[in-house]
Design an enzyme around this catalytic site. Structure first.
Site, short mmCIF file in Angstrom:
data_model
loop_
_atom_site.label_atom_id
_atom_site.label_comp_id
_atom_site.label_asym_id
_atom_site.label_seq_id
_atom_site.Cartn_x
_atom_site.Cartn_y
_atom_site.Cartn_z
N CYS A 150 0.82 -1.21 0.00
CA CYS A 150 0.00 0.00 0.00
C CYS A 150 0.85 1.26 0.00
CB CYS A 150 -0.95 -0.02 1.19
SG CYS A 150 -0.15 -0.44 2.77
N TYR A 151 1.75 1.40 0.96
CA TYR A 151 2.61 2.57 1.00
C TYR A 151 3.45 2.70 -0.28
CZ TYR A 151 1.69 3.37 6.02
OH TYR A 151 1.10 3.64 7.22
#
Length: 290
Positions: A150-151
């Protein structure tokens, strides 16, 4: 694809139901098989009642799975378990793995950051990093796709095009990210209890977050030299969502408008990336939409 096969574990149920929700309404996919560990024998509606309107097969144990009607596999397993599972799957299957087990090309780096040996080094050689907007052609030809974290997704989408066009320097990159709590999975964890996260915010994984090598791998590929970043993630009291703020040094002669125009041109035809109008970017309510 005519069929999809899901491997499910309770620690990644959030990713699982999101995939089911999207693919159940997709014009080219049909869900023919779903497997589970602790939830084996249950229906999706008993685990996620909001999917009760979907015509979905009951979840079964992987040992009882029949792959004859399956073309594509989506694996939603905890880190460190997918490698062994995928090794036993038929070679003709297309696979998308949502864990971190195949994201890092350097096996030694994987073992350092995830604290266990890599059990499928041969499969790692054929895995393609699945950031579609950046590596679309490579993904088209891949059998095994490592779904990005995600990041790293929120960070690489803006930085990779700017680095590739030499609009920003490759040094002194500072990243401040905020995430909702569902990214940690559905397992019971004291740090994720309502009383622990409500009305507050805190940094975690400072200097040792597992997404750092993934971020640096993608940026180093573009720079064709080693890139290191200063990355600090924070947990926010919200169920989902993410915001990453990046601080970079602009290359000589380049303006902020140049950065904006380049990102707008890069993503003008991308369905899932929206570059806001400059005026909208000053509006808090507009920025929250994306």
């Amino acid at each position: 694809y005519a069929g999809c096969f899901y491997i499910l574990d309770a620690t990644d149920l959030f990713s699982f139901w999101q995939i089911v929700r999207l693919l159940a309404n997709h014009p080219y996919f049909g869900i023919t098989l779903m497997t589970a560990d602790r939830k084996a024998g249950q229906s999706m509606e008993s685990v996620f009642p909001h999917l009760i309107t979907q015509d979905l097969p009951k979840m079964i144990s992987i040992k009882d799975a029949d792959f004859s009607s399956v073309d594509a596999v989506f694996c939603c397993l905890p880190h460190g378990t997918t490698q062994d599972i995928i090794k036993g799957l038929p070679r003709e299957l297309k696979i998308v793995d949502l864990s971190a087990d195949f994201r890092l090309r350097d096996i030694a780096e994987y073992e350092e950051w995830y604290g266990q040996p890599h059990s499928a080094p041969d499969l790692q050689k054929e895995a393609v990093y699945g950031l579609t907007e950046i590596l679309r052609n490579e993904i088209r030809k891949a059998r095994l796709v490592a779904n990005p974290g995600c990041y790293p997704t929120s960070i690489q989408l803006p930085l990779v095009p700017l680095m590739k066009a030499f609009l920003i320097e490759h040094t002194n990159i500072i990243i401040d990210s905020k995430s909702g709590v569902s990214g940690a999975g559905r397992g019971a964890k004291e740090a994720n209890l309502y009383s622990e996260i409500a009305e507050g915010i805190y940094a975690y994984g400072v200097t040792r977050h597992r997404h750092v090598p993934e971020i640096e791998q993608g940026l180093s590929d573009v720079a064709q030299s080693k890139v290191t970043v200063s990355f600090t993630p924070h947990l926010m009291p919200m169920s989902r969502g993410m915001q990453s703020t990046m601080y970079v040094e602009i290359s000589p002669g380049v303006t902020v408008d140049d950065l904006y125009e380049h990102l707008r041109d890069c993503y003008k035809d991308e369905e899932f990336v929206k570059v806001l109008d400059k005026k909208s970017c000053s509006s808090h309510s507009e920025c929250q939409r994306f």
